[in-house]
Design a protein around this motif. Structure first.
Motif, PDB file in Angstrom:
ATOM      1  N   ASN A 244       0.821  -1.206   0.000  1.00 13.55           N
ATOM      2  CA  ASN A 244       0.000   0.000   0.000  1.00 13.55           C
ATOM      3  C   ASN A 244       0.858   1.260   0.000  1.00 13.55           C
ATOM      4  OD1 ASN A 244      -1.605   2.182   1.865  1.00 13.55           O
ATOM      5  ND2 ASN A 244      -2.998   1.034   0.530  1.00 13.55           N
ATOM      6  N   SER A 245       1.934   1.235   0.749  1.00 16.41           N
ATOM      7  CA  SER A 245       2.846   2.376   0.809  1.00 16.41           C
ATOM      8  C   SER A 245       3.524   2.606  -0.542  1.00 16.41           C
ATOM      9  CB  SER A 245       3.896   2.149   1.901  1.00 16.41           C
ATOM     10  OG  SER A 245       4.802   3.222   1.966  1.00 16.41           O
ATOM     11  N   ILE A 246       3.900   1.515  -1.217  1.00 16.25           N
ATOM     12  CA  ILE A 246       4.524   1.630  -2.539  1.00 16.25           C
ATOM     13  C   ILE A 246       3.582   2.309  -3.529  1.00 16.25           C
ATOM     14  CG2 ILE A 246       5.266   0.257  -4.538  1.00 16.25           C
ATOM     15  CD1 ILE A 246       6.506  -1.724  -2.521  1.00 16.25           C
TER      16      ILE A 246
ATOM     17  N   ILE B 148       2.826  -4.996 -12.072  1.00 18.39           N
ATOM     18  CA  ILE B 148       1.777  -5.249 -11.080  1.00 18.39           C
ATOM     19  C   ILE B 148       0.773  -4.103 -11.072  1.00 18.39           C
ATOM     20  CG2 ILE B 148       3.336  -6.574  -9.613  1.00 18.39           C
ATOM     21  CD1 ILE B 148       3.511  -4.151  -7.728  1.00 18.39           C
ATOM     22  N   ASN B 149      -0.474  -4.411 -10.716  1.00 21.00           N
ATOM     23  CA  ASN B 149      -1.396  -3.357 -10.315  1.00 21.00           C
ATOM     24  C   ASN B 149      -1.651  -3.523  -8.819  1.00 21.00           C
ATOM     25  OD1 ASN B 149      -3.616  -5.219  -9.868  1.00 21.00           O
ATOM     26  ND2 ASN B 149      -3.983  -5.215 -12.067  1.00 21.00           N
ATOM     27  N   GLY B 150      -2.304  -2.522  -8.197  1.00 22.47           N
ATOM     28  CA  GLY B 150      -2.418  -2.566  -6.750  1.00 22.47           C
ATOM     29  C   GLY B 150      -3.825  -2.605  -6.210  1.00 22.47           C
ATOM     30  N   MET B 151      -4.809  -2.853  -7.067  1.00 21.64           N
ATOM     31  CA  MET B 151      -6.195  -2.803  -6.615  1.00 21.64           C
ATOM     32  C   MET B 151      -6.708  -4.178  -6.189  1.00 21.64           C
ATOM     33  SD  MET B 151      -8.813  -1.003  -5.943  1.00 21.64           S
ATOM     34  CE  MET B 151      -8.508   0.571  -6.752  1.00 21.64           C
ATOM     35  N   PRO B 152      -7.122  -4.341  -4.943  1.00 21.48           N
ATOM     36  CA  PRO B 152      -7.734  -5.614  -4.531  1.00 21.48           C
ATOM     37  C   PRO B 152      -9.023  -5.849  -5.317  1.00 21.48           C
ATOM     38  CG  PRO B 152      -7.230  -4.219  -2.630  1.00 21.48           C
ATOM     39  CD  PRO B 152      -7.090  -3.371  -3.847  1.00 21.48           C
TER      40      PRO B 152
END
Length: 309
Positions: free
Chosen positions: A102-104, A130-134
């Protein structure tokens, strides 16, 4: 004589500014001239192996664990593969891994793609995006990550339509240190697509790399406008030689409205940098106008990969 000296000084100053601009653009996304496939280290940055999904799928099985290293920050977290047939569906391995991830991503979950490296053993590093969305199902119940996220490699595809995702593929090239090589081999139309993909993803270095500027002020102007763009969906790009006709949907930050834009983008060729988008021709497409029509074709981000296989 005094006027003549002034003109010479102005020309010299302009030539220096253009030289500085060229160096800024070149250095903004410096990558090795060629990555033959294995991991390489250049200028303190480690780039990953450019290997295909078929091999990754074999060596990184379901329930396998790995470490993801963010290319831009060097920060890392552990993941477990929980599924995926055309790319890896993964979850942060623990609560602390979710916090680091999350911080990244700047403190909030995002669909934006990031260039990264995946390592299984700390010795071999694979270029990925990568993507970061759950989204979708969650299998690790105590990691504070309500779903999974996707990792793409060369030849990976979206589950929802079985197509390669341009933004993921661009980030895989970045992670492999192959941007210069990829852009050198790109056609005018492909460079225009890269421009709008970088704009959509907020990749300012790549955006500057694929743009031709006449003055340093134009670089500053583009970067300022780009930071105000929330989404840029390119619907069509066609044409040959030095002109590419485009249609796109544009959504600005802090605005609920999105707009349809259409026009012609000029491209120019450099023996060193390859084809680049002429800033003066693309600028009008990035500015909202009185006659803009509501854009019905901004792809909802939550439908791009929201399918578990």
């Amino acid at each position: 004589m005094k006027n003549g000296s002034g003109m010479i000084y102005a020309r010299v100053r302009y030539a220096i500014s253009v030289l500085v601009l060229s160096l800024m653009v070149a250095l903004s996304v410096y990558t090795p001239a060629k990555n033959p496939g294995g991991a390489v280290e250049e200028g303190g940055t480690l780039y990953g192996e450019y290997i295909g999904w078929a091999e990754v799928n074999r060596i990184f099985p379901r329930k396998g664990t790995a470490r993801i290293i963010d290319l831009d920050t060097g920060r890392s977290f552990q993941v477990m593969r929980v599924g995926g047939s055309y790319h890896a569906d993964t979850e942060p391995l623990s609560y602390l891994d979710s916090v680091e991830m999350n911080s990244i991503f700047g403190g909030s979950w995002s669909w934006k793609r990031r260039a990264a490296l995946l390592t299984l053993d700390g010795k071999r590093f694979l270029a990925c995006s990568i993507n970061g969305m759950p989204h979708g199902s969650q299998q690790i119940k105590d990691n504070n990550y309500p779903g999974h996220f996707c990792i793409h490699f060369r030849d990976s595809r979206l589950h929802v339509n079985r197509r390669e995702d341009p933004a993921h593929m661009l980030m895989v090239c970045k992670a492999a240190g192959m941007l210069d090589e990829m852009l050198a081999e790109s056609s005018p139309g492909e460079v225009v697509k890269t421009f709008f993909t970088a704009l959509d993803q907020g990749e300012l270095g790549i955006l500057a790399r694929v743009t031709y500027f006449e003055t340093p002020d134009q670089l500053t102007e583009l970067l300022q406008m780009a930071q105000n763009v929330d989404r840029a969906n390119l619907h069509r790009a066609s044409g040959k030689e030095d002109t590419v006709t485009v249609e796109l949907g544009l959504k600005l930050k802090n605005s609920a409205k999105s707009f349809e834009r259409a026009g012609s983008v000029k491209v120019c060729h450099s023996s060193y940098l390859g084809w680049r988008v002429d800033y003066s021709s693309v600028k009008p497409l990035l500015l909202p106008g009185k006659d803009d029509l509501p854009a019905a074709r901004i792809t909802p981000e939550d439908t791009e990969e929201d399918l578990t296989i």
